[in-house]
Scaffold this active site. Structure first.
Site, short mmCIF file in Angstrom:
data_model
loop_
_atom_site.label_atom_id
_atom_site.label_comp_id
_atom_site.label_asym_id
_atom_site.label_seq_id
_atom_site.Cartn_x
_atom_site.Cartn_y
_atom_site.Cartn_z
CB SER A 289 40.34 27.03 22.33
OG SER A 289 40.11 25.84 23.03
CD GLU B 270 41.66 36.00 36.43
OE1 GLU B 270 42.11 37.14 36.55
OE2 GLU B 270 41.27 35.52 35.35
CE LYS C 5 42.54 30.92 29.36
NZ LYS C 5 42.34 29.53 28.90
#
Ligand SMILES: *Cc1c(COP(=O)(O)O)cnc(C)c1O
Length: 391
Positions: free
Chosen positions: A376, A110, A88
């Site tokens: 990930s 968010e 991310k």
């Protein structure tokens, strides 16, 4: 064919379906994002920070014992080794640099599980920008350690108390904030979702994943293209990053893995491609889980990061055109696959990532196949869930 067109669409999906009050913000982004991102000075700074701060390139690791078990060749793209423990940060770093170029002074975001909130709070601290993260009140309870991380990093965490008090409500509140406070604020969206240009912008920042796997696989095998690229899909940003530079190489099969929760037909699932219908979610047209009268159905998955009622429009298009193969894995299948990786390779994967690994039990690969699996994120954040599950 798989890239966004000038109107912001991927085939039938995408676009910017937003309230009029958001037009100025979105238009400012649409008109400037490519110019800014493609500028040499931006690329230089972004690349340098990816290297020195995030720790890229992330290794491409040949998982020998896992490969032996499944009688094929498995390469793990180690996004779990990035600073903050997942992919991310590639996106939040890119977006905050862009926000600075646009002259913004404040960041909102968010978050559901808190991973995107942490990655955003991290880059805000790095750049000295105030940060407000909207999070569903229920998620704040469920994801305490990440809430504490965000606070320690200096972010303000604001509870979203409307609706089901989870991710979609946090997204609604962040959008509302942006409408009321547009001028100096940039909204960092955490996946390839939202109104155009977000899906394309996030995809470009995450594309560094496949940019690296191309030369890394070449170095290891003499071929830059694998037979398969496999990734889990919540909104779809790690998958899009892993697929990006292979989209037009149709000899590379792309496998997207969604969370089936307690089972596709159990009513407790997040397998959007199978269960979803076309509709508008958070500003773009895509596949989403909805009732016959168009109410969003609450998704369920043991992994908070895959617990999203839609998928990014680009994935709806990859599904529609059959460019990607869509698979899914239940909670049980993912938990089993996560354990296998722990025991064979000494790597504790995020439970999101474990869904991608579960495909190894479902598809028979050839001994000569080269697979890239996007690892990930790391599973430290999921320790409590693993312990509860395995008792
Ligand atoms: C957030 C997250 C995901 C899901 O998000 P995508 O946008 O679909 O990539 C997957 N894995 C990890 C480790 C995450 O933190």
């Amino acid at each position: 064919m798989f890239q966004v067109n000038e109107k912001g669409f991927y085939g039938k999906f995408g676009g910017a379906y937003i309230p009029e009050m958001l037009y100025p913000n979105i238009e400012e982004l649409q008109q400037n994002y490519l110019k800014i991102i493609n500028a040499e000075s931006f690329q230089k700074e972004f690349r340098q920070m990816l290297k020195d701060y995030v720790g890229r390139p992330s290794p491409l690791y040949y998982a020998q014992r896992l490969s032996e078990r499944y009688q094929t060749n498995i390469y793990l793209k180690r996004e779990d080794l990035n600073h903050t423990g997942a992919h991310k940060v590639n996106n939040t770093l890119g977006q905050i640099l862009l926000a600075k170029k646009l002259g913004k002074e404040k960041i909102i975001a968010e978050t559901g599980a808190g991973q995107h909130g942490v990655a955003t709070a991290t880059v805000c601290a790095l750049m000295g920008m105030p940060c407000i993260v909207y999070m569903g009140a229920i998620d704040i309870e469920r994801q305490k350690p990440n809430v504490q991380r965000m606070k320690l990093l200096g972010a303000e965490v604001r509870p979203a108390r409307s609706g089901s008090q989870t991710l979609k409500d946090a997204t609604n509140e962040a959008m509302r904030h942006w409408i009321g406070d547009p001028k100096g604020t940039h909204y960092i969206i955490g996946s390839v979702v939202g109104p155009h240009p977000y899906p394309d912008m996030v995809a470009r920042f995450q594309a560094v994943i496949s940019e690296e796997t191309k030369w890394q696989l070449q170095e290891k095998t003499g071929k830059e293209n694998p037979d398969y690229v496999i990734a889990c899909v919540g909104g779809g940003s790690n998958a899009m990053g892993a697929f990006f530079h292979y989209l037009d190489d149709t000899d590379v099969k792309l496998i997207a893995v969604e969370a089936a929760g307690l089972g596709i037909n159990s009513g407790e699932s997040a397998a959007t491609s199978v269960l979803g219908k076309s509709g508008i979610l958070h500003g773009s047209k895509t596949l989403l889980m909805q009732t016959p009268d168009g109410q969003v159905i609450e998704p369920y998955s043991i992994s908070a990061g895959l617990d999203y009622p839609g998928i990014g429009p680009v994935h709806a298009h990859l599904y529609d055109t059959q460019r990607a193969i869509f698979e899914n894995a239940t909670d049980d299948e993912a938990m089993a696959a996560g354990k296998v990786l722990c025991e064979l390779e000494g790597i504790i994967p995020a439970i999101e990532t474990a869904h991608a690994l579960a495909v190894l039990e479902k598809i028979k690969f050839n001994p000569s196949d080269n697979l890239i699996i996007c690892l990930s994120g790391r599973g430290d954040k999921d320790l409590a869930t693993y312990m509860k599950y395995y008792g």
